[in-house]
Design a protein around this motif. Structure first.
Motif, short mmCIF file in Angstrom:
data_model
loop_
_atom_site.label_atom_id
_atom_site.label_comp_id
_atom_site.label_asym_id
_atom_site.label_seq_id
_atom_site.Cartn_x
_atom_site.Cartn_y
_atom_site.Cartn_z
N ALA A 282 1.64 -4.03 -6.50
CA ALA A 282 1.47 -2.97 -7.50
C ALA A 282 2.67 -2.90 -8.44
N GLU A 283 3.88 -3.06 -7.88
CA GLU A 283 5.08 -3.01 -8.71
C GLU A 283 5.09 -4.13 -9.74
N ALA B 67 -0.37 4.70 -11.07
CA ALA B 67 -1.10 5.89 -10.64
C ALA B 67 -1.56 5.65 -9.21
N PHE B 68 -1.83 6.73 -8.48
CA PHE B 68 -2.12 6.62 -7.05
C PHE B 68 -3.35 7.46 -6.70
N THR B 69 -4.13 6.96 -5.76
CA THR B 69 -5.36 7.66 -5.39
C THR B 69 -5.73 7.38 -3.94
N THR B 70 -6.49 8.30 -3.36
CA THR B 70 -7.09 8.09 -2.04
C THR B 70 -8.61 7.96 -2.15
N ASP B 71 -9.09 7.82 -3.37
CA ASP B 71 -10.54 7.71 -3.61
C ASP B 71 -10.84 6.36 -4.26
N LEU B 72 -11.47 5.48 -3.51
CA LEU B 72 -11.78 4.14 -4.02
C LEU B 72 -12.72 4.19 -5.22
N GLU B 73 -13.48 5.25 -5.37
CA GLU B 73 -14.39 5.39 -6.52
C GLU B 73 -13.63 5.40 -7.84
N ALA C 268 -0.01 7.88 3.83
CA ALA C 268 0.19 6.44 3.57
C ALA C 268 0.49 6.20 2.09
N LEU C 269 -0.17 6.97 1.23
CA LEU C 269 0.05 6.82 -0.21
C LEU C 269 1.47 7.23 -0.59
N ASP C 270 1.95 8.32 0.01
CA ASP C 270 3.32 8.77 -0.28
C ASP C 270 4.35 7.76 0.19
N ARG C 271 4.11 7.14 1.34
CA ARG C 271 5.03 6.11 1.84
C ARG C 271 5.06 4.92 0.89
N GLY C 272 3.89 4.53 0.41
CA GLY C 272 3.82 3.41 -0.53
C GLY C 272 4.50 3.73 -1.84
N ARG C 273 4.29 4.94 -2.36
CA ARG C 273 4.93 5.36 -3.61
C ARG C 273 6.46 5.34 -3.46
N GLU C 274 6.93 5.85 -2.33
CA GLU C 274 8.38 5.86 -2.08
C GLU C 274 8.93 4.44 -1.99
N ARG C 275 8.16 3.54 -1.39
CA ARG C 275 8.59 2.14 -1.27
C ARG C 275 8.76 1.51 -2.65
N ILE C 276 7.84 1.78 -3.55
CA ILE C 276 7.93 1.25 -4.91
C ILE C 276 9.13 1.86 -5.64
N VAL D 235 -4.99 -1.94 -7.06
CA VAL D 235 -4.45 -2.56 -5.85
C VAL D 235 -4.90 -1.72 -4.66
N VAL D 236 -5.65 -2.34 -3.77
CA VAL D 236 -6.16 -1.65 -2.59
C VAL D 236 -5.20 -1.90 -1.43
N GLY D 237 -4.46 -0.87 -1.05
CA GLY D 237 -3.46 -0.99 0.00
C GLY D 237 -2.07 -0.88 -0.59
N CYS D 238 -1.24 -0.02 0.00
CA CYS D 238 0.12 0.18 -0.52
C CYS D 238 1.14 0.04 0.59
N GLY D 239 0.89 -0.93 1.48
CA GLY D 239 1.87 -1.25 2.50
C GLY D 239 2.95 -2.14 1.91
#
Length: 307
Positions: free
Chosen positions: A24-25, A77-83, A43-51, A13-17
């Motif tokens: 993602a959930e 799982a969470f990442t900041t690397d699209l690769e 941004a990733l931490d905010r998205g993780r907290e939202r979930i 999932v690209v984007g965790c707003g």
């Protein structure tokens, strides 16, 4: 809901707003390992907290067993690397409603994802899917997958194949959404707005024009539709919930495709977005929101429209 999905075991999932975190959930709830991308750690931490908060609410309300919430967390799982999306079977793009931004994501994913028959989907609410598929080398595997907010609660998903989408890819995607995620699927032609927004947006814009002209105050417009037509939420409160910026983007996309006056964004909507008054997420839209979860504080005194 079935978790038996040998075809799609790894989802990206690209984007965790607001939308991406919900998508993602529900994907992790369905069983597949779900990798979530954001542009930076904050941004990733905010998205993780939202979930995490969403899962905690589901447990507190008896909608999810504690051990199931633990399993879902273990599937994420969470990442900041699209690769890191190289091994994904399905990738769902859920970035803001901007065609250039979305097209850039699809170009990158086409290069990164290694599985030859991997599926790609956009959560766009208005952008024609063919435009996004055309920037890839495999447009037959690209579809629209429009979820509705809040994603874990609302069971509707619009499945939007483009003219290039092949039949097998379409069938695989439909099975995943209905059989694995347990969502109700409706199918739309690849036209801006699809089914729901083509009907909803003119209604919302009409309410904004009514408010803009001074015809009625916000509370009366909303209560008229709630109490008179049985809607669960009035149109202006709904725009605040959706986001004025998102509403504007969808209206602009619809107007660009159809050139019909009913899709033209009212000037007030554009000005409010320019002022940063985008609804609940900014703290002010057609109503003020002192706290993110607080209800609108409504001024019943007749007044001229303002932002």
């Amino acid at each position: 809901m079935s978790t038996d999905s040998p075809d799609i075991q790894k989802v990206g999932v690209v984007g965790c707003g607001l939308m991406g975190s919900g998508i993602a959930e529900v994907c992790a709830r369905g069983g597949p390992h779900t990798l979530v991308y954001e542009v930076d750690k904050a941004a990733l931490d905010r998205g993780r907290e939202r979930i995490e908060q969403s899962l905690e609410r589901a447990v507190a309300r008896g909608r999810l067993a504690p051990e199931e919430a633990e399993r879902v967390n273990g599937s994420l799982a969470f990442t900041t690397d699209l690769e890191d999306f190289a091994d994904r079977d399905l990738t769902i793009e859920a970035v803001p409603e901007n065609e250039d931004l979305k097209a850039g994501i699809f170009e990158a994913l086409d290069r990164i994802v290694q599985r030859p028959d991997a599926l790609f989907a956009s959560n766009t609410s208005s952008i024609p899917v063919m435009k996004l598929g055309a920037v890839t080398s495999r447009p037959g595997q690209v579809m629209g997958l429009h979820f509705f907010n809040p994603v874990p609660v609302l069971d509707l998903v619009e499945l939007v194949p483009s003219l290039a989408t092949d039949d097998r890819a379409w069938a695989r995607m439909r099975h995943f959404v209905s059989g694995v995620l347990g969502k109700h699927v409706i199918v739309s032609q690849d036209r801006a707005g699809f089914v729901v927004n083509s009907l909803l947006v003119p209604y919302l814009l009409s309410a904004i024009r009514m408010f803009e002209s001074g015809f009625a105050v916000a509370q009366d417009i909303d209560e008229g539709m709630v109490r008179g037509c049985g809607h669960p939420m009035g149109p202006l409160a709904l725009v605040d919930h959706i986001g004025l910026d998102t509403t504007l983007a969808v209206a602009e996309s619809l107007y660009a495709e159809f050139r019909e006056p009913l899709y033209a964004p009212p000037p007030l909507l554009s000005r409010m977005v320019q002022a940063g008054n985008t609804g609940r997420k900014s703290g002010r839209g057609f109503y003020p929101y002192p706290k993110p979860a607080s209800p609108p504080r409504i001024d019943t005194t007749p007044r001229s429209p303002s932002c």
